[in-house]
Design a protein around this motif. Sequence first.
Motif, short mmCIF file in Angstrom:
data_model
loop_
_atom_site.label_atom_id
_atom_site.label_comp_id
_atom_site.label_asym_id
_atom_site.label_seq_id
_atom_site.Cartn_x
_atom_site.Cartn_y
_atom_site.Cartn_z
N GLN A 13 45.85 49.55 49.50
CA GLN A 13 45.44 50.56 49.04
C GLN A 13 46.55 50.19 47.65
O GLN A 13 46.45 49.56 46.18
N ALA A 16 45.93 46.78 46.15
CA ALA A 16 44.79 46.56 45.19
C ALA A 16 44.99 47.20 43.66
O ALA A 16 44.71 46.63 42.79
N ASN A 20 45.56 44.96 39.87
CA ASN A 20 44.00 45.48 39.35
C ASN A 20 43.76 44.77 37.55
O ASN A 20 43.32 44.52 37.61
N THR A 177 36.74 44.37 52.59
CA THR A 177 38.28 44.57 51.45
C THR A 177 38.50 45.76 51.69
O THR A 177 37.77 46.77 51.58
N LYS A 179 39.12 48.11 47.72
CA LYS A 179 38.38 47.77 46.06
C LYS A 179 39.76 49.37 45.63
O LYS A 179 40.78 50.21 46.01
N THR A 180 40.12 48.60 44.41
CA THR A 180 41.30 49.68 43.58
C THR A 180 40.76 50.88 43.70
O THR A 180 41.71 51.76 43.32
N SER A 183 37.59 52.29 47.99
CA SER A 183 36.49 52.01 48.43
C SER A 183 36.63 51.05 49.42
O SER A 183 37.00 49.42 49.45
N ARG A 185 34.75 47.71 51.31
CA ARG A 185 33.53 46.98 51.35
C ARG A 185 33.20 46.24 52.36
O ARG A 185 34.66 46.07 53.09
N LEU A 206 34.40 38.96 44.87
CA LEU A 206 35.34 40.07 44.98
C LEU A 206 35.20 39.77 43.49
O LEU A 206 35.62 39.96 42.55
N GLU A 207 36.05 42.00 43.59
CA GLU A 207 35.88 42.40 41.90
C GLU A 207 38.36 42.21 41.63
O GLU A 207 37.86 41.64 42.73
N GLU A 210 40.00 43.08 44.52
CA GLU A 210 39.60 43.58 44.91
C GLU A 210 39.99 42.90 46.71
O GLU A 210 40.72 41.20 46.21
#
Length: 330
Positions: A13, A16, A20, A177, A179-180, A183, A185, A206-207, A210
């Motif tokens: 976390q 991530a 960002n 994955t 995420k920022t 969450s 995924r 990917l965001e 992520e």
Amino acid sequence: MKRFEYLRANTPQQAANYANPKDAFFIAGGTNLLDLMKLEIETPTQLVDVNRLELEQIEDTAEGGLRIGTLVSNSDLAAHPSVIAHYPVLSRAILAGATGQLRNKATTGGNFLQRTRCYYFYQTDSPCNKREPGSGCPAINGENRTLAILGTSDACIAQHPSDMAVAMRLLDATIETVKTDGSIRQIPLKDFYCLPKDTPHIETVLESGELITHVVLPAATKGMHTYDKVRDRASYAFALVSCAAIIDTDDNGDLATVRLAFGGIGTQPWRNEEVEQLLTDTKGDDDTIKQAADLLLKDAKGNGQNDFKIPLTRRLLKQVIQRALAGKGA
């Protein structure tokens, strides 16, 4: 190499969150990223080191598969007893992909994200839509011998370089994955890569920020596992055409299971389930193999120097099927 800020993450976390900004990158082995930074193809303002994360395990899943941490090195993954015993196609693909020194540093997650080896992508004084969107694709009418014939567009014909990802696509891998926003995924590998279309600089779904944490393999599929790689030299060149395959026959000698994924010919690891269905429950005769090759290559487009990949793929497909019917491994 341009100046950058270096950060170390202690949790997925945190990693991530650190990464960002759009111009931040994760670094683990760095076998591709550092080269890109030296050439100033990639110019991150922040590098987030993820090597302290506890993501180096390979674990059995309740469903009979494997859960692989993103920091597992290519060497450790290829040599893992469960991979050798149940997913030998993956081990063979990894061993065909790079030298021992690179495999020792390269990570599972990073392997999915390596960039194309198109000449023009690395030639920074040349236009390239992957580097500079809208600048053009000189490869279409230029040096394109190693480039893709499937999944291409008027904006890009760059080939996907990974051997490991081809085997992972064959095995129906799923990428996990964080995420920022915290969450988790799960992304089936078949949905992970983007076709170039008119945005070839967007390569995955990917965001920003992520982080790939794991790769999950389902229970193993019975059959002969092979990885064939046609390349310019026997020692660690990128594939001109490769084929990862799992093929099994029944008591009558018919093709009972057919899985095929190809490298070197696509803008992403290339698998066509319709081709597999066409071959399944057949004798694998020459006419059926020809029909399968026609279906696989119906949208193939050469650009001059890489035209040879079309007949070469046909021959490789035929070789793989006939070898399986003869009961011979790789």
